[in-house]
Design an enzyme around this catalytic site. Structure first.
Site, PDB file in Angstrom:
ATOM      1  N   ASP A   1      -7.929  -4.021  -0.477  1.00 27.20           N
ATOM      2  CA  ASP A   1      -8.505  -4.136  -1.817  1.00 27.20           C
ATOM      3  C   ASP A   1      -8.477  -5.578  -2.306  1.00 27.20           C
ATOM      4  OD1 ASP A   1      -8.959  -1.301  -2.212  1.00 27.20           O
ATOM      5  OD2 ASP A   1      -6.789  -1.111  -2.349  1.00 27.20           O
TER       6      ASP A   1
ATOM      7  N   HIS B   1       0.851  -1.185   0.000  1.00 29.52           N
ATOM      8  CA  HIS B   1       0.000   0.000   0.000  1.00 29.52           C
ATOM      9  C   HIS B   1       0.886   1.233   0.000  1.00 29.52           C
ATOM     10  CE1 HIS B   1      -3.080   2.901   1.309  1.00 29.52           C
ATOM     11  NE2 HIS B   1      -3.972   2.001   0.917  1.00 29.52           N
TER      12      HIS B   1
END
Length: 435
Positions: free
Chosen positions: A370, A313
């Site tokens: 995600d 991330h």
């Protein structure tokens, strides 16, 4: 004005060319790195800062959300996201973000009742949908109809009236799932489903998306709980691109419906809200468990354009705290549904590899939120075109809370970034006959 209690000391900035110096205040928040206040820099030195992407620029004071990317920490009003996802509900988190504190029993009941009884939209909005092509992307529809809300609810567009701000905030939180479900049903050619006041926020959204008039629909508790957790985990994430867009639009005095529509437009970008959709596209490209090794090697090759989506991330340099919650929910959903889907099996195999492979561990490429949310939404039956729409449903709470905080900040000014101009210097106009 700078809040005096935030100023801890001053920093002296010296121009090596001229020798001139300027004192800049250093501000300290309740947690996180100190911030240099450069608002007087240009008037004092004739120079301003250059920060493409605003990666090291604080644009506002905010008491909503704090992220420590190095330690993998996400706090909403001081509460760890893990605790909220485990013990709270989406509407309780919404109240927390909007009002600063968790609600009492009475406050909670009043808020949930208000949201529940505002979920219907003006009936004329249903005809608005017919102006879109049947194959229109649901995000295109959602962006359009959200902005159109300001044409239907004139009594909550005065941003200077705190009562109207409250009404607009609640309307947006209540109506966004209805609009999102309508966008989905329109893309399928199915009739719209009205909301049901007897259902929870997550249950209601699922029934509006998946119920059909010919059959009864009852949302499985595991699925509705997973949906509630997805909404909580995506509710707010500090000053990201779409949130900054909402604040920038709001700084001009635009009405809240237009500001949220601007946030939806920004979220639509594949670099922002499309990450979980990219995960499914990546899995489709890999195609089979037998090819995982091949694609991991491609990801390791700096000269190969292939990238692994759903791992690591930009903000979280260690692990994504939301992913730990989502991983447990993901496995619950898959076990409950017992789905025999090669793509989902591929995803689980890739997850196991990432958690034990030295390359992933060394690079700290852990599965992020995600990765898991994309898998859950596919298992629930949502097409990838709806993934970002669901993101928007959740993030509306954060957007409207950030907008409200900005409007109530006496130091807020209209956003006006500067630039480093690199074009031609002044030159005289030449008539077309002489060119």
């Amino acid at each position: 004005m700078v809040q005096k209690e935030l100023v801890t000391n001053n920093m002296t900035l010296t121009d090596n060319a001229s020798g001139a110096s300027v004192e800049l205040p250093v501000l300290s928040g309740s947690v996180g790195p100190d911030v240099i206040d450069v608002r007087k820099l240009y008037s004092s030195t004739g120079k301003f800062t250059f920060d493409p992407g605003y990666g090291v620029t604080g644009s506002c004071l905010s008491a909503l959300t704090y992220i420590d990317g190095e330690e993998g920490i996400l706090l909403h009003r001081g509460y760890p996201i893990e605790q909220l996802a485990e013990k709270s509900s989406f509407l309780e988190v919404a109240y927390l973000l909007l009002n600063g504190e968790l609600p009492t029993g009475h406050e909670h009941n009043e808020f949930v009742d208000a949201i529940t009884h505002h979920t219907m939209v003006h009936e004329q909005l249903s005809t608005f949908f017919r102006g879109f092509r049947r194959d229109a992307h649901p995000m295109a529809i959602l962006c359009g109809v959200t902005g159109a809300l300001s044409a239907f609810y004139h009594d909550s567009t005065d941003i200077n009236d705190p009562v109207q701000r409250m009404i607009a905030s609640r309307r947006l939180i209540a109506k966004m799932p209805t609009l999102a479900a309508m966008a989905y049903k329109y893309s399928l050619g199915q009739p719209f489903n009205y909301p049901k006041n007897s259902l929870s926020y997550a249950e209601n959204f699922l029934q509006m998306c998946f119920a059909v008039p010919a059959d009864d629909y009852v949302a499985d508790p595991i699925l509705s709980d997973a949906m509630d957790k997805i909404l909580i985990l995506h509710a707010d994430h500090e000053q990201n691109a779409s949130t900054s867009t909402v604040r920038l639009a709001g700084s001009s005095g635009a009405n809240p419906f237009a500001c949220i529509a601007a946030g939806i437009a920004c979220l639509w970008g594949p670099a922002h809200g499309g990450a979980n959709e990219a995960v499914l596209e990546m899995l489709n490209e890999i195609g089979d468990k037998s090819r995982i090794g091949e694609y991991v090697n491609k990801a390791r090759d700096k000269d190969d354009p292939f990238r692994l989506f759903g791992f690591g991330h930009r903000v979280y340099k260690n692990f994504d705290p939301r992913a730990k919650v989502m991983r447990e929910s993901c496995h619950e959903v898959l076990n409950k549904l017992g789905i025999n889907d090669p793509l989902l099996e591929l995803a689980m195999e890739l997850e196991e590899l990432a958690l034990r492979d030295d390359y992933f561990i060394e690079k700290k490429l852990y599965p992020n939120v995600d990765f898991y949310s994309g898998i859950i939404l596919k298992a629930m039956g949502f097409p990838t075109s709806m993934f970002t729409v669901l993101f928007a449903v959740a993030r509306t709470v954060g957007w409207i809370s950030q907008w409200k905080e900005m409007i109530e900040d006496p130091a807020q000014r209209i956003g006006r970034p500067r630039q480093l101009y690199t074009g031609p210097v002044a030159r005289d106009y030449t008539p077309i006959s002489g060119r």
